[in-house]
Design a protein around this motif. Structure first.
Motif, PDB file in Angstrom:
ATOM      1  N   ILE A 101      -1.506   4.950  -6.262  1.00 37.46           N
ATOM      2  CA  ILE A 101      -0.418   4.510  -5.388  1.00 37.46           C
ATOM      3  C   ILE A 101      -0.010   5.665  -4.474  1.00 37.46           C
ATOM      4  CG2 ILE A 101       1.989   3.763  -5.282  1.00 37.46           C
ATOM      5  CD1 ILE A 101       1.540   2.289  -7.930  1.00 37.46           C
ATOM      6  N   ALA A 102       0.145   6.845  -5.072  1.00 41.59           N
ATOM      7  CA  ALA A 102       0.517   8.033  -4.284  1.00 41.59           C
ATOM      8  C   ALA A 102      -0.542   8.344  -3.236  1.00 41.59           C
ATOM      9  CB  ALA A 102       0.709   9.230  -5.216  1.00 41.59           C
ATOM     10  N   ASP A 103      -1.820   8.262  -3.616  1.00 40.26           N
ATOM     11  CA  ASP A 103      -2.908   8.549  -2.668  1.00 40.26           C
ATOM     12  C   ASP A 103      -2.893   7.557  -1.507  1.00 40.26           C
ATOM     13  OD1 ASP A 103      -3.732  10.641  -4.248  1.00 40.26           O
ATOM     14  OD2 ASP A 103      -5.404   9.561  -5.162  1.00 40.26           O
ATOM     15  N   ALA A 104      -2.683   6.278  -1.818  1.00 40.82           N
ATOM     16  CA  ALA A 104      -2.684   5.252  -0.773  1.00 40.82           C
ATOM     17  C   ALA A 104      -1.491   5.410   0.159  1.00 40.82           C
ATOM     18  CB  ALA A 104      -2.679   3.867  -1.413  1.00 40.82           C
ATOM     19  N   VAL A 105      -0.325   5.712  -0.398  1.00 41.74           N
ATOM     20  CA  VAL A 105       0.880   5.907   0.419  1.00 41.74           C
ATOM     21  C   VAL A 105       0.707   7.116   1.332  1.00 41.74           C
ATOM     22  CG1 VAL A 105       3.330   6.535   0.339  1.00 41.74           C
ATOM     23  CG2 VAL A 105       2.447   4.757  -1.189  1.00 41.74           C
ATOM     24  N   SER A 106       0.163   8.206   0.784  1.00 42.83           N
ATOM     25  CA  SER A 106      -0.068   9.399   1.589  1.00 42.83           C
ATOM     26  C   SER A 106      -1.074   9.118   2.702  1.00 42.83           C
ATOM     27  CB  SER A 106      -0.580  10.544   0.713  1.00 42.83           C
ATOM     28  OG  SER A 106      -0.866  11.685   1.493  1.00 42.83           O
ATOM     29  N   LEU A 107      -2.130   8.391   2.368  1.00 41.55           N
ATOM     30  CA  LEU A 107      -3.152   8.055   3.357  1.00 41.55           C
ATOM     31  C   LEU A 107      -2.560   7.195   4.474  1.00 41.55           C
ATOM     32  CD1 LEU A 107      -6.167   8.626   3.735  1.00 41.55           C
ATOM     33  CD2 LEU A 107      -6.648   6.483   2.539  1.00 41.55           C
ATOM     34  N   LEU A 108      -1.682   6.271   4.114  1.00 39.99           N
ATOM     35  CA  LEU A 108      -1.040   5.426   5.117  1.00 39.99           C
ATOM     36  C   LEU A 108      -0.147   6.275   6.025  1.00 39.99           C
ATOM     37  CD1 LEU A 108      -0.584   2.633   6.272  1.00 39.99           C
ATOM     38  CD2 LEU A 108       1.170   2.249   4.518  1.00 39.99           C
ATOM     39  N   GLY A 109       0.572   7.227   5.431  1.00 42.80           N
ATOM     40  CA  GLY A 109       1.397   8.119   6.240  1.00 42.80           C
ATOM     41  C   GLY A 109       0.570   8.962   7.185  1.00 42.80           C
ATOM     42  N   LEU A 138       6.742  10.081   8.164  1.00 40.42           N
ATOM     43  CA  LEU A 138       7.573  10.956   7.344  1.00 40.42           C
ATOM     44  C   LEU A 138       7.994  10.266   6.051  1.00 40.42           C
ATOM     45  CD1 LEU A 138       9.127  13.679   7.141  1.00 40.42           C
ATOM     46  CD2 LEU A 138      11.074  12.488   8.161  1.00 40.42           C
ATOM     47  N   ALA A 139       8.424   9.013   6.161  1.00 44.01           N
ATOM     48  CA  ALA A 139       8.879   8.282   4.974  1.00 44.01           C
ATOM     49  C   ALA A 139       7.762   8.121   3.956  1.00 44.01           C
ATOM     50  CB  ALA A 139       9.419   6.911   5.391  1.00 44.01           C
ATOM     51  N   TYR A 140       6.556   7.798   4.429  1.00 43.52           N
ATOM     52  CA  TYR A 140       5.422   7.640   3.516  1.00 43.52           C
ATOM     53  C   TYR A 140       5.090   8.968   2.824  1.00 43.52           C
ATOM     54  CZ  TYR A 140       4.320   2.963   5.357  1.00 43.52           C
ATOM     55  OH  TYR A 140       4.355   1.639   5.703  1.00 43.52           O
ATOM     56  N   GLN A 141       5.098  10.064   3.566  1.00 40.71           N
ATOM     57  CA  GLN A 141       4.753  11.351   2.962  1.00 40.71           C
ATOM     58  C   GLN A 141       5.818  11.816   1.970  1.00 40.71           C
ATOM     59  OE1 GLN A 141       1.913  12.442   2.939  1.00 40.71           O
ATOM     60  NE2 GLN A 141       1.042  11.334   4.680  1.00 40.71           N
ATOM     61  N   SER A 158      -0.096  19.683  -2.684  1.00 40.12           N
ATOM     62  CA  SER A 158      -0.506  20.573  -1.606  1.00 40.12           C
ATOM     63  C   SER A 158      -0.780  19.777  -0.336  1.00 40.12           C
ATOM     64  CB  SER A 158      -1.762  21.353  -2.016  1.00 40.12           C
ATOM     65  OG  SER A 158      -2.214  22.170  -0.955  1.00 40.12           O
ATOM     66  N   GLU A 159      -1.490  18.680  -0.477  1.00 44.73           N
ATOM     67  CA  GLU A 159      -1.808  17.830   0.673  1.00 44.73           C
ATOM     68  C   GLU A 159      -0.539  17.267   1.302  1.00 44.73           C
ATOM     69  OE1 GLU A 159      -5.076  14.471   1.129  1.00 44.73           O
ATOM     70  OE2 GLU A 159      -3.294  13.671   0.141  1.00 44.73           O
ATOM     71  N   SER A 160       0.390  16.780   0.472  1.00 44.92           N
ATOM     72  CA  SER A 160       1.615  16.179   0.997  1.00 44.92           C
ATOM     73  C   SER A 160       2.472  17.201   1.731  1.00 44.92           C
ATOM     74  CB  SER A 160       2.418  15.534  -0.140  1.00 44.92           C
ATOM     75  OG  SER A 160       1.776  14.380  -0.633  1.00 44.92           O
ATOM     76  N   HIS A 161       2.557  18.419   1.198  1.00 43.45           N
ATOM     77  CA  HIS A 161       3.333  19.448   1.879  1.00 43.45           C
ATOM     78  C   HIS A 161       2.722  19.767   3.244  1.00 43.45           C
ATOM     79  CE1 HIS A 161       6.635  20.697  -0.669  1.00 43.45           C
ATOM     80  NE2 HIS A 161       5.856  20.578  -1.733  1.00 43.45           N
ATOM     81  N   PHE A 162       1.392  19.826   3.316  1.00 47.28           N
ATOM     82  CA  PHE A 162       0.774  20.057   4.616  1.00 47.28           C
ATOM     83  C   PHE A 162       1.114  18.943   5.590  1.00 47.28           C
ATOM     84  CE2 PHE A 162      -2.637  18.549   7.388  1.00 47.28           C
ATOM     85  CZ  PHE A 162      -2.481  19.506   8.394  1.00 47.28           C
ATOM     86  N   LEU A 163       0.985  17.688   5.147  1.00 45.44           N
ATOM     87  CA  LEU A 163       1.198  16.559   6.046  1.00 45.44           C
ATOM     88  C   LEU A 163       2.658  16.456   6.482  1.00 45.44           C
ATOM     89  CD1 LEU A 163      -1.174  14.048   4.241  1.00 45.44           C
ATOM     90  CD2 LEU A 163      -1.516  15.072   6.498  1.00 45.44           C
ATOM     91  N   LEU A 164       3.577  16.836   5.617  1.00 50.24           N
ATOM     92  CA  LEU A 164       4.981  16.904   6.025  1.00 50.24           C
ATOM     93  C   LEU A 164       5.172  17.998   7.073  1.00 50.24           C
ATOM     94  CD1 LEU A 164       6.730  16.393   2.578  1.00 50.24           C
ATOM     95  CD2 LEU A 164       7.041  14.943   4.589  1.00 50.24           C
TER      96      LEU A 164
END
Length: 287
Positions: A101-109, A138-141, A158-164
């Protein structure tokens, strides 16, 4: 001879895991057409009733990632990319596997962020400061990071912090962007992750250039290329070389600038995306 449905299911799982590895190898080599064809065929196999939903989900997540990177480089229609990622998100929520779920949400963001940036650039404007366009990303990440922190998923965090950080960089909130990039690198370093250090270093390079610190920018740029090559991910290596080219141009080193431009074009030609490098080189520090 198979003894029953359970044996068929096991064989499917083994086969689909192998196909996923093949597609991932194509993807890392920048062979988008081969990766997409492999994933399309494998997803047809997942329609068999013996296939576990998780096997289909893993393939959908990789397919979404491939389409996302290809969209960034080729600027093709994002409709299929969003469709695949939404399918992955729906399936992850259906079978309730938190990490997926987290991977899909991050990918969508990430898809929202990239598609928005491409749209703004193609309109002839710069993405910097366009806060109205990145709120969904932003909301997805933020949601993905919260899930990944709960799961103690260091790679995902690590990936989420980069994308934010990427979103905040587009919003010109540079101090906040730097904090996220540095955090992404620190998490990756602490957990022995290599490829995850490439993108935050590349974007710290852009930040250093904006501040006029070309020596620091060069250091970040070299690190980004090193981690990308060490991690074996080819699709973004032309962008790393183009970014280094731009730093060397500013430093007045024409020879090294030309070297990195040649390397970028060689890699792009190998992947069949050389025709897109003119656009990318003009906007590489914003991607």
């Amino acid at each position: 001879m198979l003894s029953g449905t359970s044996d068929i299911a096991k064989r499917y799982t083994t086969a689909l895991e192998a196909i996923n590895e093949i597609a991932c190898t194509y993807f890392f080599a920048g062979r988008f057409k081969d990766a997409v064809q492999t994933l399309r065929l494998s997803l047809e196999l997942t329609e068999a009733q013996e296939v576990m939903p998780q096997s289909r989900l893993i393939l959908l997540l990789l397919y979404g990632k491939v389409l996302l990177v290809e969209h960034l480089i080729r600027r093709n229609n994002p409709e299929l990319m969003f469709s695949v990622i939404q399918q992955a998100k729906a399936l992850a929520e259906e079978i309730q596997v938190p990490e997926y779920i987290a991977d899909a949400v991050s990918l969508l963001g990430e898809a929202c962020c990239n598609a928005t940036t491409m749209s703004i650039l193609e309109s002839g404007n710069m993405p910097f400061g366009r806060q109205d366009k990145y709120h969904d990303a932003l909301a997805y990440q933020q949601e993905a990071l919260k899930l990944r922190e709960t799961l103690h998923d260091s790679k995902g965090c690590s990936e989420s912090h980069f994308l934010l950080g990427l979103i905040y960089q587009f919003w010109q909130q540079n101090e906040l962007a730097r904090e996220h990039f540095v955090t992404a690198i620190q998490i990756a370093e602490d957990n022995g992750l290599v490829l995850e250090q490439a993108e935050p270093n590349r974007h710290l390079m852009f930040d250093a250039r904006l501040q006029g610190d070309l020596d620091q920018a060069l250091l970040y740029g070299e690190r980004a290329l090193f981690f990308r090559e060490t991690g074996g991910f080819k699709p973004y290596q032309p962008l790393d070389h183009l970014a280094l080219r731009d730093v060397y141009r500013q430093k007045g080193d024409a020879e090294k600038a030309q070297f990195h431009e040649r390397q970028a074009m060689i890699l792009a030609e190998e992947m069949g995306v050389a025709e897109h490098m003119t656009f990318v080189s003009a906007s590489s520090e914003r991607l």
